[in-house]
Design an enzyme around this catalytic site. Structure first.
Site, PDB file in Angstrom:
ATOM      1  N   ILE A  61       0.836  -1.198   0.000  1.00 36.74           N
ATOM      2  CA  ILE A  61       0.000   0.000   0.000  1.00 36.74           C
ATOM      3  C   ILE A  61       0.873   1.251   0.000  1.00 36.74           C
ATOM      4  CG2 ILE A  61      -0.236   0.153   2.529  1.00 36.74           C
ATOM      5  CD1 ILE A  61      -3.307   0.727   1.957  1.00 36.74           C
ATOM      6  N   CYS A  62       0.369   2.304  -0.611  1.00 37.98           N
ATOM      7  CA  CYS A  62       1.028   3.612  -0.598  1.00 37.98           C
ATOM      8  C   CYS A  62      -0.069   4.646  -0.381  1.00 37.98           C
ATOM      9  CB  CYS A  62       1.834   3.837  -1.884  1.00 37.98           C
ATOM     10  SG  CYS A  62       0.841   3.902  -3.387  1.00 37.98           S
ATOM     11  N   ALA A  63       0.087   5.834  -0.929  1.00 42.23           N
ATOM     12  CA  ALA A  63      -0.934   6.868  -0.748  1.00 42.23           C
ATOM     13  C   ALA A  63      -2.136   6.624  -1.653  1.00 42.23           C
ATOM     14  CB  ALA A  63      -0.347   8.250  -0.998  1.00 42.23           C
ATOM     15  N   GLY A  65      -1.875   4.228  -4.739  1.00 37.91           N
ATOM     16  CA  GLY A  65      -1.794   3.002  -5.529  1.00 37.91           C
ATOM     17  C   GLY A  65      -0.705   3.006  -6.583  1.00 37.91           C
ATOM     18  N   THR A  89      -3.768   4.161   0.912  1.00 36.90           N
ATOM     19  CA  THR A  89      -4.133   4.612   2.251  1.00 36.90           C
ATOM     20  C   THR A  89      -5.186   5.714   2.208  1.00 36.90           C
ATOM     21  OG1 THR A  89      -1.907   4.041   2.988  1.00 36.90           O
ATOM     22  CG2 THR A  89      -3.189   5.458   4.441  1.00 36.90           C
TER      23      THR A  89
END
Length: 108
Positions: A61-63, A65, A89
């Site tokens: 996961i990141c901010a 995708g 996220t």
């Protein structure tokens, strides 16, 4: 191309204890992350893939995708069963799911 998992499927896997790797930068992670997510900034993924299990799925996961797709591609290329979390996220938090803020969590 990285395999992507929709937020609802990730939420179910997370609730069952799925391994989650957050590839954002430390300041982004500290600002708010999925509880239990292991921090591994994108730039460190190639060197740190050996820390991840090859025998169970890893949710990246990141901010939003984008970075998670890059990281999941790399992980998959070295035999890790990795999935990028669609929406990241940001979508997780917008959906009212739990977010933990603060510095990097250290495993006991």
């Amino acid at each position: 191309m990285a395999r992507e998992v929709e937020l609802e499927a990730f939420a179910a896997a997370w609730a069952d204890g799925a391994l989650t790797v957050d590839v954002r930068e430390p300041d982004e992670y500290a600002a708010g992350h999925v509880p239990g997510a292991r921090p591994m900034p994108l730039r460190s993924v190639p060197a740190r893939c050996g820390e991840l299990p090859a025998d169970r799925p890893v949710y990246v996961i990141c901010a939003s995708g984008n970075r998670s797709r890059t990281a999941a591609d790399w992980m998959n290329s070295v035999g890790i069963d990795a999935y990028s979390v669609a929406g990241g996220t940001s979508a997780w938090a917008r959906g009212g799911r739990p977010v933990t803020a603060g510095p990097v969590e250290h495993a006991a």
